[in-house]
Each structure stands twice: as structure tokens, then as C-alpha cells.
Design a protein around this motif. Structure first.
Motif, PDB file in Angstrom:
ATOM      1  N   ASP A  65       0.830  -1.222   0.000  1.00  0.00           N
ATOM      2  CA  ASP A  65       0.000   0.000   0.000  1.00  0.00           C
ATOM      3  C   ASP A  65       0.860   1.266   0.000  1.00  0.00           C
ATOM      4  O   ASP A  65       0.536   2.246  -0.669  1.00  0.00           O
ATOM      5  N   GLU A  66       1.952   1.263   0.766  1.00  0.00           N
ATOM      6  CA  GLU A  66       2.855   2.427   0.780  1.00  0.00           C
ATOM      7  C   GLU A  66       3.474   2.650  -0.597  1.00  0.00           C
ATOM      8  O   GLU A  66       3.586   3.787  -1.062  1.00  0.00           O
ATOM      9  N   ARG A  67       3.859   1.569  -1.247  1.00  0.00           N
ATOM     10  CA  ARG A  67       4.470   1.706  -2.575  1.00  0.00           C
ATOM     11  C   ARG A  67       3.423   2.093  -3.619  1.00  0.00           C
ATOM     12  O   ARG A  67       3.734   2.820  -4.567  1.00  0.00           O
ATOM     13  N   ILE A  68       2.190   1.640  -3.449  1.00  0.00           N
ATOM     14  CA  ILE A  68       1.109   2.068  -4.343  1.00  0.00           C
ATOM     15  C   ILE A  68       0.939   3.575  -4.228  1.00  0.00           C
ATOM     16  O   ILE A  68       0.851   4.285  -5.240  1.00  0.00           O
ATOM     17  N   ASN A  73       1.474   8.919  -6.423  1.00  0.00           N
ATOM     18  CA  ASN A  73       1.966  10.288  -6.213  1.00  0.00           C
ATOM     19  C   ASN A  73       2.977  10.675  -7.279  1.00  0.00           C
ATOM     20  O   ASN A  73       2.973  11.805  -7.773  1.00  0.00           O
ATOM     21  N   HIS A  74       3.842   9.744  -7.629  1.00  0.00           N
ATOM     22  CA  HIS A  74       4.836   9.991  -8.686  1.00  0.00           C
ATOM     23  C   HIS A  74       4.130  10.282 -10.012  1.00  0.00           C
ATOM     24  O   HIS A  74       4.525  11.182 -10.749  1.00  0.00           O
ATOM     25  N   LEU A  75       3.060   9.534 -10.286  1.00  0.00           N
ATOM     26  CA  LEU A  75       2.325   9.721 -11.535  1.00  0.00           C
ATOM     27  C   LEU A  75       1.426  10.957 -11.503  1.00  0.00           C
ATOM     28  O   LEU A  75       1.001  11.431 -12.551  1.00  0.00           O
ATOM     29  N   ASN A 130      14.920   4.111  -3.723  1.00  0.00           N
ATOM     30  CA  ASN A 130      15.453   3.308  -2.625  1.00  0.00           C
ATOM     31  C   ASN A 130      16.202   2.111  -3.204  1.00  0.00           C
ATOM     32  O   ASN A 130      15.627   1.337  -3.961  1.00  0.00           O
ATOM     33  N   PRO A 131      17.483   1.931  -2.841  1.00  0.00           N
ATOM     34  CA  PRO A 131      18.293   0.877  -3.456  1.00  0.00           C
ATOM     35  C   PRO A 131      18.117  -0.521  -2.845  1.00  0.00           C
ATOM     36  O   PRO A 131      18.765  -1.460  -3.283  1.00  0.00           O
ATOM     37  N   LEU A 132      17.256  -0.689  -1.843  1.00  0.00           N
ATOM     38  CA  LEU A 132      17.110  -2.003  -1.223  1.00  0.00           C
ATOM     39  C   LEU A 132      16.314  -2.946  -2.122  1.00  0.00           C
ATOM     40  O   LEU A 132      15.296  -2.576  -2.707  1.00  0.00           O
ATOM     41  N   ARG A 133      16.773  -4.189  -2.206  1.00  0.00           N
ATOM     42  CA  ARG A 133      16.087  -5.199  -3.008  1.00  0.00           C
ATOM     43  C   ARG A 133      14.664  -5.415  -2.505  1.00  0.00           C
ATOM     44  O   ARG A 133      13.738  -5.599  -3.298  1.00  0.00           O
ATOM     45  N   LEU A 134      14.490  -5.408  -1.195  1.00  0.00           N
ATOM     46  CA  LEU A 134      13.162  -5.604  -0.622  1.00  0.00           C
ATOM     47  C   LEU A 134      12.193  -4.544  -1.121  1.00  0.00           C
ATOM     48  O   LEU A 134      11.063  -4.854  -1.501  1.00  0.00           O
ATOM     49  N   VAL A 135      12.637  -3.304  -1.177  1.00  0.00           N
ATOM     50  CA  VAL A 135      11.788  -2.209  -1.650  1.00  0.00           C
ATOM     51  C   VAL A 135      11.482  -2.400  -3.143  1.00  0.00           C
ATOM     52  O   VAL A 135      10.354  -2.171  -3.584  1.00  0.00           O
ATOM     53  N   ALA A 136      12.468  -2.851  -3.907  1.00  0.00           N
ATOM     54  CA  ALA A 136      12.243  -3.099  -5.335  1.00  0.00           C
ATOM     55  C   ALA A 136      11.191  -4.191  -5.535  1.00  0.00           C
ATOM     56  O   ALA A 136      10.303  -4.067  -6.385  1.00  0.00           O
ATOM     57  N   ILE A 137      11.259  -5.237  -4.743  1.00  0.00           N
ATOM     58  CA  ILE A 137      10.297  -6.335  -4.864  1.00  0.00           C
ATOM     59  C   ILE A 137       8.898  -5.865  -4.491  1.00  0.00           C
ATOM     60  O   ILE A 137       7.918  -6.155  -5.192  1.00  0.00           O
ATOM     61  N   VAL A 138       8.790  -5.103  -3.396  1.00  0.00           N
ATOM     62  CA  VAL A 138       7.484  -4.604  -2.968  1.00  0.00           C
ATOM     63  C   VAL A 138       6.937  -3.615  -3.995  1.00  0.00           C
ATOM     64  O   VAL A 138       5.736  -3.596  -4.282  1.00  0.00           O
ATOM     65  N   THR A 139       7.813  -2.813  -4.596  1.00  0.00           N
ATOM     66  CA  THR A 139       7.391  -1.877  -5.640  1.00  0.00           C
ATOM     67  C   THR A 139       6.848  -2.639  -6.846  1.00  0.00           C
ATOM     68  O   THR A 139       5.824  -2.266  -7.419  1.00  0.00           O
ATOM     69  N   PHE A 140       7.514  -3.716  -7.226  1.00  0.00           N
ATOM     70  CA  PHE A 140       7.053  -4.527  -8.348  1.00  0.00           C
ATOM     71  C   PHE A 140       5.676  -5.117  -8.053  1.00  0.00           C
ATOM     72  O   PHE A 140       4.782  -5.110  -8.911  1.00  0.00           O
ATOM     73  N   LEU A 141       5.482  -5.600  -6.836  1.00  0.00           N
ATOM     74  CA  LEU A 141       4.172  -6.121  -6.448  1.00  0.00           C
ATOM     75  C   LEU A 141       3.108  -5.027  -6.487  1.00  0.00           C
ATOM     76  O   LEU A 141       1.974  -5.261  -6.910  1.00  0.00           O
TER      77      LEU A 141
END
Length: 93
Positions: A30-33, A38-40, A55-66
Motif C-alpha cells: 500500500d505504501e508503494r502504491i 503520487n509519482h504519476l 530506494n536501493p534495497l532489493r526488498l523495496v524493489a520487490i514490494v514496488t514490483f508487487l
């Protein structure tokens, strides 16, 4: 789409962690959504890779992809590629 290929490139650009620590930041889909929407709001459309740069963390990248997959599923964003190997764009519907 080459969605998975672009995501793989994003993950490859993120430095590999040389140690393992259980203390990851609490991040939700939800935070990444909210971050993506907001970015869009600021730009009509963005390159897919731009959504992973904050954010360079892999975890953040995965959650962003989801989050991207969820936004596509709920028809809040459109992910487009004109032809094979072209950049992938994300646009708010």
C-alpha cells in the motif's frame, strides 16, 4: 511486455548485500502504491525504471514490483511498450 526483464535489470543494478541483517524497513505494498500514484500525479507517464530509483534495497524493489502488478490488476495504471525492446512506460488511468 518485457516487464520481468526490466525488473531483473533493476535488481541487477542494486548492489548485492554482503551481509545479512534481519532488520529491514517496514514497507507495505500500500505504501508503494501511494508512492507510485503520487509519482504519476507529478508526471503523466514515467519510465518503469524510474519507480525503483528512490530506494536501493532489493526488498523495496520487490514490494514496488508487487505494487505495480496490483495497480495494473485494479486498472489504476497502464504499463505500455510500443514494440519489442522499447522502453516500458507507466501511465495513470
Amino acid at each position: 511486455y518485457d516487464l520481468l526483464a526490466v525488473f531483473k535489470q533493476v535488481l541487477e543494478r542494486i548492489p548485492k548485500e554482503t551481509f545479512h541483517e534481519v532488520n529491514y524497513p517496514d514497507i507495505t505494498v500500500d505504501e508503494r502504491i501511494d508512492y507510485i500514484l503520487n509519482h504519476l500525479d507529478k508526471q503523466d507517464k514515467v519510465l518503469l525504471e524510474e519507480l525503483f530509483k528512490d530506494n536501493p534495497l532489493r526488498l523495496v524493489a520487490i514490494v514496488t514490483f508487487l505494487a505495480i502488478l496490483e495497480l495494473v490488476r485494479t486498472k489504476k495504471i497502464l504499463v505500455m511498450q510500443k514494440k519489442l525492446f522499447d522502453p516500458i512506460w507507466v501511465e495513470k488511468i
